[in-house]
Design a protein around this motif. Sequence first.
Motif, PDB file in Angstrom:
ATOM      1  N   ALA A 194      20.510   9.208  45.995  1.00 30.85           N
ATOM      2  CA  ALA A 194      21.076   8.935  44.433  1.00 30.85           C
ATOM      3  C   ALA A 194      22.156   7.838  44.386  1.00 30.85           C
ATOM      4  N   THR A 195      22.175   6.925  45.505  1.00 32.52           N
ATOM      5  CA  THR A 195      23.167   6.023  45.410  1.00 32.52           C
ATOM      6  C   THR A 195      22.469   4.647  44.906  1.00 32.52           C
ATOM      7  N   SER A 196      23.463   3.939  43.920  1.00 34.69           N
ATOM      8  CA  SER A 196      23.085   2.633  43.392  1.00 34.69           C
ATOM      9  C   SER A 196      24.330   2.269  42.779  1.00 34.69           C
ATOM     10  N   VAL A 197      24.290   0.816  42.483  1.00 33.79           N
ATOM     11  CA  VAL A 197      25.502   0.299  41.678  1.00 33.79           C
ATOM     12  C   VAL A 197      25.512   0.692  40.163  1.00 33.79           C
ATOM     13  N   ASP A 198      24.083   0.831  39.786  1.00 33.99           N
ATOM     14  CA  ASP A 198      24.479   1.426  38.455  1.00 33.99           C
ATOM     15  C   ASP A 198      24.601   2.774  38.421  1.00 33.99           C
ATOM     16  N   ASN A 199      24.486   3.744  39.189  1.00 31.97           N
ATOM     17  CA  ASN A 199      24.955   5.195  39.217  1.00 31.97           C
ATOM     18  C   ASN A 199      26.125   5.076  39.417  1.00 31.97           C
ATOM     19  N   ALA A 200      26.974   4.284  40.401  1.00 32.78           N
ATOM     20  CA  ALA A 200      28.263   4.253  40.610  1.00 32.78           C
ATOM     21  C   ALA A 200      28.958   3.757  39.317  1.00 32.78           C
ATOM     22  N   MET A 201      28.529   2.779  38.665  1.00 31.47           N
ATOM     23  CA  MET A 201      29.132   2.228  37.518  1.00 31.47           C
ATOM     24  C   MET A 201      29.156   3.404  36.403  1.00 31.47           C
ATOM     25  N   THR A 202      28.037   3.813  36.156  1.00 29.69           N
ATOM     26  CA  THR A 202      27.823   4.883  35.122  1.00 29.69           C
ATOM     27  C   THR A 202      28.724   6.107  35.521  1.00 29.69           C
ATOM     28  N   TYR A 203      28.905   6.580  36.556  1.00 35.00           N
ATOM     29  CA  TYR A 203      29.845   7.640  36.742  1.00 35.00           C
ATOM     30  C   TYR A 203      31.139   7.391  36.455  1.00 35.00           C
ATOM     31  N   ASN A 204      31.653   6.188  37.087  1.00 33.80           N
ATOM     32  CA  ASN A 204      33.184   5.842  37.043  1.00 33.80           C
ATOM     33  C   ASN A 204      33.497   5.432  35.666  1.00 33.80           C
ATOM     34  N   THR A 205      32.794   4.612  35.033  1.00 32.57           N
ATOM     35  CA  THR A 205      33.169   4.204  33.821  1.00 32.57           C
ATOM     36  C   THR A 205      33.007   5.487  32.539  1.00 32.57           C
ATOM     37  N   LYS A 206      32.124   6.359  32.938  1.00 30.62           N
ATOM     38  CA  LYS A 206      32.098   7.259  31.877  1.00 30.62           C
ATOM     39  C   LYS A 206      33.169   8.463  32.396  1.00 30.62           C
ATOM     40  N   LEU A 207      33.589   8.640  33.505  1.00 34.36           N
ATOM     41  CA  LEU A 207      34.570   9.327  33.824  1.00 34.36           C
ATOM     42  C   LEU A 207      35.899   8.892  33.219  1.00 34.36           C
ATOM     43  N   VAL A 208      36.267   7.549  33.198  1.00 34.31           N
ATOM     44  CA  VAL A 208      37.405   6.931  32.478  1.00 34.31           C
ATOM     45  C   VAL A 208      37.380   7.221  31.219  1.00 34.31           C
ATOM     46  N   GLN A 209      36.099   7.136  30.509  1.00 31.92           N
ATOM     47  CA  GLN A 209      36.052   7.151  28.965  1.00 31.92           C
ATOM     48  C   GLN A 209      36.382   8.701  28.705  1.00 31.92           C
ATOM     49  N   HIS A 210      35.914   9.574  29.319  1.00 34.47           N
ATOM     50  CA  HIS A 210      36.030  10.959  29.014  1.00 34.47           C
ATOM     51  C   HIS A 210      37.562  11.248  29.311  1.00 34.47           C
ATOM     52  N   VAL A 211      38.187  10.815  30.339  1.00 32.65           N
ATOM     53  CA  VAL A 211      39.586  11.317  30.649  1.00 32.65           C
ATOM     54  C   VAL A 211      40.506  10.640  29.586  1.00 32.65           C
ATOM     55  N   ASN A 212      40.275   9.390  29.265  1.00 33.32           N
ATOM     56  CA  ASN A 212      40.943   8.734  27.865  1.00 33.32           C
ATOM     57  C   ASN A 212      40.609   9.198  26.784  1.00 33.32           C
ATOM     58  N   GLN A 213      39.823   9.971  26.605  1.00 31.73           N
ATOM     59  CA  GLN A 213      39.857  10.728  25.117  1.00 31.73           C
ATOM     60  C   GLN A 213      40.756  11.640  24.921  1.00 31.73           C
ATOM     61  N   GLY A 214      41.301  12.367  26.278  1.00 30.12           N
ATOM     62  CA  GLY A 214      42.279  13.140  26.163  1.00 30.12           C
ATOM     63  C   GLY A 214      42.117  14.702  25.682  1.00 30.12           C
ATOM     64  N   LYS A 215      40.767  15.112  25.708  1.00 32.53           N
ATOM     65  CA  LYS A 215      40.306  16.288  25.159  1.00 32.53           C
ATOM     66  C   LYS A 215      40.493  17.443  26.287  1.00 32.53           C
ATOM     67  N   GLY A 216      40.466  17.214  27.644  1.00 33.16           N
ATOM     68  CA  GLY A 216      40.726  18.031  28.398  1.00 33.16           C
ATOM     69  C   GLY A 216      39.133  18.678  28.794  1.00 33.16           C
ATOM     70  N   THR A 217      39.056  19.845  29.133  1.00 31.47           N
ATOM     71  CA  THR A 217      37.816  20.632  29.545  1.00 31.47           C
ATOM     72  C   THR A 217      37.476  21.562  28.512  1.00 31.47           C
ATOM     73  N   PRO A 218      36.161  22.245  28.408  1.00 30.34           N
ATOM     74  CA  PRO A 218      36.011  23.250  27.514  1.00 30.34           C
ATOM     75  C   PRO A 218      36.972  24.639  27.788  1.00 30.34           C
ATOM     76  N   LYS A 219      37.272  24.794  28.791  1.00 30.94           N
ATOM     77  CA  LYS A 219      38.432  26.099  29.039  1.00 30.94           C
ATOM     78  C   LYS A 219      39.691  25.584  28.823  1.00 30.94           C
ATOM     79  N   LYS A 220      40.071  24.330  29.171  1.00 27.19           N
ATOM     80  CA  LYS A 220      41.355  23.955  28.903  1.00 27.19           C
ATOM     81  C   LYS A 220      41.683  22.608  28.066  1.00 27.19           C
ATOM     82  N   PRO A 221      40.897  22.718  26.768  1.00 30.44           N
ATOM     83  CA  PRO A 221      40.881  21.546  25.970  1.00 30.44           C
ATOM     84  C   PRO A 221      42.294  21.040  25.498  1.00 30.44           C
ATOM     85  N   GLU A 222      43.366  21.679  25.812  1.00 24.65           N
ATOM     86  CA  GLU A 222      44.705  21.164  25.370  1.00 24.65           C
ATOM     87  C   GLU A 222      45.278  20.449  26.495  1.00 24.65           C
ATOM     88  N   LYS A 223      44.710  20.563  27.919  1.00 24.25           N
ATOM     89  CA  LYS A 223      45.312  19.905  29.133  1.00 24.25           C
ATOM     90  C   LYS A 223      44.560  18.339  29.422  1.00 24.25           C
TER      91      LYS A 223
END
Length: 342
Positions: free
Chosen positions: A274-303
Motif C-alpha cells: 500500500a505504498t505509493s507517492v499518491d497514497n502518501a500525498m493523500t494521507y498527509n494532505t488530508k491529515l493537515v486539512q483534518h487538523v486545520n479544521q480544528g474540530k477534534g475527534t468524535p469523542k473529543k470535538p472540543e480538543k
Amino acid sequence: MANAIMHSTMLLLLSGLLLAIFKTTGAEVGVCYGMKANDLPPAAEVIDLFKQKGIKRMRLYDPNPDALQALGGTNIELLLDLPSANLESVAASQANADQWVEDNIKKYNTVNFRYIAVGNEVKPTDSFAQSLFPAMQNIRTAIVNAGLGDQIKVSTATFFAAIDKSSFPPSKGSLDPEYQKLLGQVITFLRDNQAPLLVNTYPYFSHIGDPEHVPLDYALFTAPSAVVQDGSLQYQYLFDAMLDTFYSALEKAGGVSVDIVVSETGWPSDGGQATSVDNAMTYNTKLVQHVNQGKGTPKKPEKAIVAYLFAMFDENEKEPAYEKHWGLFFPKKQEKYSISFN
C-alpha cells in the motif's frame, strides 16, 4: 428586542472570533526531522526549509547541536527527544538530569522548546524500561529548577503496541496489562503536571496488518461515509478512531484530563504494501486539512489536534525498505509532492 438581537449578534461574533483564534493557535501540524541518513542537507538549510514551508513545529530525535543552533530565534516550536539510550543515566541521579538540561536546553536559550519526549516507544521488555518514570521525574525537576516549568512540558512518546488487542470499538480502548504497569505512574505524572501524552499514531500499520477489516480508504481519510459506529459516535477516519481508542484507555488508567499530542504520523511512498507517492500525498494532505479544521475527534470535538508528520526527508539508513520512504522531501530538498501547511 433590539438589545436582545444586538446581544445575540455580539455573542455570535465573539464565538466566531474565539473559534478563529482557537483554530490558529490550537490545531497545528509539525514535521519530524529524522537524521538516519548519510545524504541530508546541513541543518541550517533544513531549518530554512521549515520556515519557507511555514512549518511551525518540529520534532527532533536527539539534541543535535547544529539543528539547535539553527533553530535559535526562529520561533519554531520544538519537541525534543531525550533518547532512550540516555534513560538510565538521567534516572540514576538528579545531577545527571540537571546536566542534560543545562547542555541541551539552557545552552540554547533562544530556541522555543515546547515538549521533551523522555524516551521513544519504550517497551516493558526493554532493559531500561524501569528507568522511564524516574528519568521523567528528574528531567521535570531540572526543567522547573531552570525556571522553565511553565514553558516546557515533560512527557514520553508511546505507540499503539501499548493498547490491548481487545480495544474495539474506540470506547473499549484500554492499555495492555504490561504497558499499564509501565505507564501507570507516567499517566499520573502527566495528569498532575498538565502535560500531554505523546502518541505515535500510524493508520498505515493498522491497514497493512489487517487490510480485510481496515479498508484503505478508512486509513487514508477518503472513506465516503462512517465506517465504524460506536454508540452515538461515528468514525469516518481511522486516525480519529485510533486517537479516541487511546483517550478511552487513558480514562481507564486514571488520565481523564490528560491530552494527547500525535508525535508521529504519516504514510510511506515506496518499499512496501500500500505504498505509493499518491497514497502518501493523500494521507498527509488530508491529515493537515483534518487538523486545520480544528474540530477534534468524535469523542473529543472540543480538543484541537496537534500532530507531527513523519518525516521531513527520506532516510536511507533505515530498515526495512519501506522505512526509507516517509519523507515529504528528497534529501536534495526537492518536494516529493505539493503539500501546504496553511
